[in-house]
Design an enzyme around this catalytic site. Structure first.
Site, mmCIF file in Angstrom:
data_model
loop_
_atom_site.group_PDB
_atom_site.id
_atom_site.type_symbol
_atom_site.label_atom_id
_atom_site.label_comp_id
_atom_site.label_asym_id
_atom_site.label_seq_id
_atom_site.Cartn_x
_atom_site.Cartn_y
_atom_site.Cartn_z
ATOM 1 N N CYS A 1 13.177 34.125 26.844
ATOM 2 C CA CYS A 1 13.603 35.462 26.448
ATOM 3 C C CYS A 1 13.898 36.288 27.693
ATOM 4 O O CYS A 1 13.742 35.826 28.821
ATOM 5 C CB CYS A 1 12.549 36.151 25.593
ATOM 6 N N ASP B 1 52.179 44.304 43.354
ATOM 7 C CA ASP B 1 53.058 43.929 44.458
ATOM 8 C C ASP B 1 54.397 43.497 43.842
ATOM 9 O O ASP B 1 54.425 43.017 42.708
ATOM 10 C CB ASP B 1 52.419 42.786 45.241
#
Length: 825
Positions: A16, A505
């Site tokens: 857990c 770009d």
């Protein structure tokens, strides 16, 4: 800067989120540990060490914390051993492999036995270490070699399935004998007449004890030691709840005089059913957790096992692990490419969809690159290996996906802070609940106190909290890999979902990055089939990229170049030569002027092209202009649709380029890009990104070249086009294998869907505990007389974790964000 060492370990005992927190703190308490990340979904720890020697401290710390790393042993033969010195050198070579804890080499039988950390070391790592020392690895015998996540989860699932079945067979009679009487009074009277109350309780005691000692033993073996270490976990809650119900019932059966008559009620069925339902939940968890790593399993499954290697003129079937760089490999139709390489001869089409996400097979001929894991079509070819083992692109992809899947997102910080005190808080709430019921509850108050306390212990579920984030990350990044989107850093998943602007770009990202012939207009009376071969013949002598574009266009249109004499390249102007006795010039307008060639007839055409950002080149034969050619860097397929899709998501699009303003503006206008930053040097891109971030917000930069690397590193999220340079890819957060902007849309879609999935999981996990822990404590009893049964609490707890895992698995069905584009490509 001090070098660091990355270690991946597979841990035992993680159940857990509380376990994760304790293991994390144990690692971070070590001074040699730079950082540590625990993944509950796949039971792994990624640890960054300041020095390799610190690994032993890490293993000891994990052992002390109760979460030992899995150690595996491999036995194999070693060649070339001849004396004791050889033994020492071979053992030293094996010990240098990061993750090896013990290495023993036996000269008598020429075998080695190596113990190492599972997940960190592979047999190929050991083989390379020995080979470099001059002692090649021979045949090997596995003693629990490192398994894949899927294999481990399958084994865990099979074991839990057996335990659940046994527990059910033992618990079902207990449940029916005890609860059946409440549902059917006639059944109750029959049991009392034939068995009797005391005998019934003794039978239930025997069966329930068998459940706890047999299938349920795992909870006590892990839960009680955790309590002793003052580090209670989920197993502790289950163990306390089950033992409390069983112990109370044992007192009722064996020492009834201790309790008042009204409190003499047994809860054997609660203890038995609790264990059975929790095992059922763990079984379903194991099955679902195995499926979360399905993408990695599919990627690993792409790796070929053998290859047909040319050795001294013969074709020999060879194990992949034995291949080296430079090996000449023959590939038949339908075979999988074994390693990365370059085609030496032959021609075929290869399905690269498993790498790039693109469905169209790619043509391969001499000089073309081939990628390991891709599937050959109907042709055959021979290639030379350029990368093998962990250096192949497929291996890098698997590594990137594993790293992303093991990442801890910023959102996980809240979960970690809560789960640090969650289990101790539940223990406190259970004690308070029992005390309140014992003091103020109606008779039998002790019985009510037990039921409420056990229910609180059982219904609390830190497992769901711990699984909420990592399972979604695993499934999301895995699905991304299948779509050609690789998250190198898991954090990018969260950052992308909050992005405001995408900066692109131009060259190589928006456009193809190389010139292409887009238009050709001939002078009146001229025919392309006559003119084009002459132009191509001269341009074929040049190495200029524009010349390559013209030759490529001519070849695609069936033009065959002829012999050229007196070829000359005029730098900055063009090229010239004689073809079939005719003088051919190809170049800019100023080149035509030097030979007094009149190009005015093409003036209007050139003006239109200039508006579109295209560059005109002229062709002349024997002093007469015969054609004008438009050359441009074409926009990539899918770019328009991708930008439109990003706009639809409310994102601002910017273009950053080193090209001139006029060319950039033409492209931006055509694509609907609102912000253009042109004439920018590489270092100027970083400044431009900072300015955009200040004015717009969280920023994503997409690029492909070496000059984009600083910008990719500076952006909040850097996305590299996968067909770009290695430098750009290494500095990015996300890599697009397909090489076009459609992958950016998929990346954003994956990010938003994954974050939405994580928030759903966290909401369920927290809401479940916040809502049902008070119900288990008995908050509804004063108003409605309802007190939750421990058995129902166990069922609810088991279902909570299964719900979280099932919800995360929905991400596996995530579709390509632009499927119609894919279909038309």
């Amino acid at each position: 800067m001090t070098d660091s060492f990355d270690v991946k370990l597979i841990l035992n005992g993680l159940n857990c989120a509380s376990c994760v927190g304790r293991a994390q703190r144990a690692l971070e308490s070590l001074p040699e540990v730079q950082s540590a990340a625990i993944n509950l979904a796949i039971d792994t720890a990624h640890v960054k060490l300041l020095n390799a020697q610190a690994l032993s401290s890490v293993l000891n710390a994990l052992e002390q914390a109760g979460y030992p790393a899995r150690l595996q042993t491999l036995e194999f033969s070693v060649d070339n051993l001849s004396c004791a010195s050889c033994v020492g050198r071979a053992e030293a070579a094996l010990s240098t492999v990061l993750g090896v804890t013990q290495a023993h080499v036996n000269l008598a039988n020429e075998r080695a036995q190596v113990t190492f950390a599972e997940g960190q070391v592979s047999s190929s790592d050991l083989s390379h270490a020995l080979a470099s020392a001059g002692y090649p690895m021979g045949s090997r015998q596995d003693h629990g070699m490192p398994q894949s996540v899927q294999q481990r989860k399958d084994e865990e699932y099979a074991q839990l399935k057996r335990l659940t079945a046994v527990s059910f067979l033992l618990a079902f009679p207990v449940f029916m004998l005890e609860m059946g009487g409440h549902a059917w009074p006639a059944f109750h009277h029959w049991v009392m007449r034939t068995i009797g109350l005391q005998n019934l309780w003794i039978l239930e005691l025997i069966l329930t004890t068998a459940v706890l000692v047999g299938p349920g033993r795992r909870f006590f073996e892990k839960g009680f030691p955790a309590l002793v270490r003052r580090a209670p976990d989920m197993n502790s809650l289950v163990a306390l709840g089950a033992i409390a119900a069983w112990g109370y019932s044992v007192v009722v059966v064996c020492a009834p005089w201790v309790l008042p008559d009204s409190a003499r009620v047994v809860y054997f069925e609660a203890a038995a059913v609790i264990v059975t339902l929790i095992l059922l939940g763990r079984m379903l968890e194991a099955r679902a957790k195995g499926r979360t790593g399905a993408a990695i399993e599919r990627l690993v499954g792409l790796q070929a096992k053998t290859a047909r290697v040319e050795i001294s003129g013969d074709i020999v079937e060879t194990e992949i692990s034995d291949l080296g760089v430079g090996a000449v490999i023959h590939v038949r139709p339908g075979e999988r490419v074994a390693v990365d390489g370059v085609v030496l001869s032959g021609q075929s089409y290869i399905d690269e969809s498993m790498i790039s996400g693109e469905p169209i097979p790619v043509s391969k001929a001499e000089g073309a690159d081939v990628i390991s894991g891709t599937v050959n079509g109907t042709g055959s070819f021979v290639f030379r290996a350029t990368a093998v083992g962990n250096d192949t692109m497929l291996a890098h992809i698997i590594q990137m996906v594993e790293q992303a899947q093991g990442a801890k997102l910023p959102i996980q910080g809240l979960v970690d802070r809560i789960t640090m005190w969650f289990v101790p808080a539940i223990l406190g709430i259970a004690l308070i609940t029992m005390a309140v019921w014992a003091m103020f509850g109606p008779e039998p108050s002790i019985t009510h106190a037990l039921v409420a306390g056990v229910s609180v212990l059982i219904i609390a579920c830190p497992c769901a909290m711990g699984l909420a984030t990592p399972t979604s990350i695993m499934v999301g990044t895995g699905r991304g890999a299948e779509l050609g989107v690789l998250f190198r850093k898991g954090e990018a998943l969260q950052q992308l979902s909050g992005a405001k602007v995408v900066a692109l770009d131009k060259t190589g990202t928006i456009t193809a990055g190389h010139p292409a012939l887009t238009n050709i207009v001939l002078a009146e009376g001229r025919k392309q089939q006559v003119i084009l071969p002459l132009i191509a013949s001269v341009e074929a002598q040049s190495e200029h990229p524009v010349a390559a574009a013209i030759v490529r266009y001519a070849s695609e249109n069936g033009a065959k170049p002829a012999h050229v004499t007196d070829f000359q390249s005029h730098t900055g102007f063009g090229v010239s030569g004689y073809v079939e006795g005719q003088k051919v010039l190809v170049g800019a307008a100023r080149f035509m002027e030097t030979d007094n060639v009149d190009v005015s007839a093409f003036g209007d055409t050139c003006h239109v092209w200039a508006q579109d950002g295209k560059t005109p080149l002229f062709a002349a034969i024997d002093g007469v202009a015969v054609a004008v050619i438009a050359v441009a860097d074409p926009i990539k397929i899918g770019t328009r649709e991708a930008i439109a899709a990003l706009h639809a998501q409310g994102l601002t699009i910017a273009m950053i380029t080193g090209d001139n303003k006029s060319t950039a503006s033409v492209i931006a206008k055509e694509l609907g890009i609102e912000t253009v930053i042109a004439d920018v040097l590489p270092d100027g891109k970083v400044a431009a990104l900072d300015q955009l971030r200040q004015t717009v917000g969280t920023l994503v930069f997409v690029g492909d070249g070496i000059n984009d690397a600083p910008a990719l590193a500076q952006a909040d999220v850097g996305i590299a086009i996968g067909t770009g340079t290695d430098v750009a890819i290494e500095t990015s957060d996300v890599v697009l294998m397909s090489g076009d902007l459609r992958g950016v849309v998929n990346a954003f879609n994956l990010s938003r869907k994954t974050m939405q999935n994580i928030k759903q999981n966290l909401f369920w996990a927290f809401a479940y505990n916040i809502a049902l822990v008070p119900v288990a404590a008995g908050i509804l009893y004063p108003m409605f007389g309802v007190l939750l049964s421990p058995a129902l609490a166990a069922g609810a707890m088991a279902l909570s974790s299964v719900f979280v895992l099932t919800n995360a698995l929905r991400l596996r069905r995530l579709k390509n964000a632009l499927p119609e584009i894919e279909a038309n490509t």
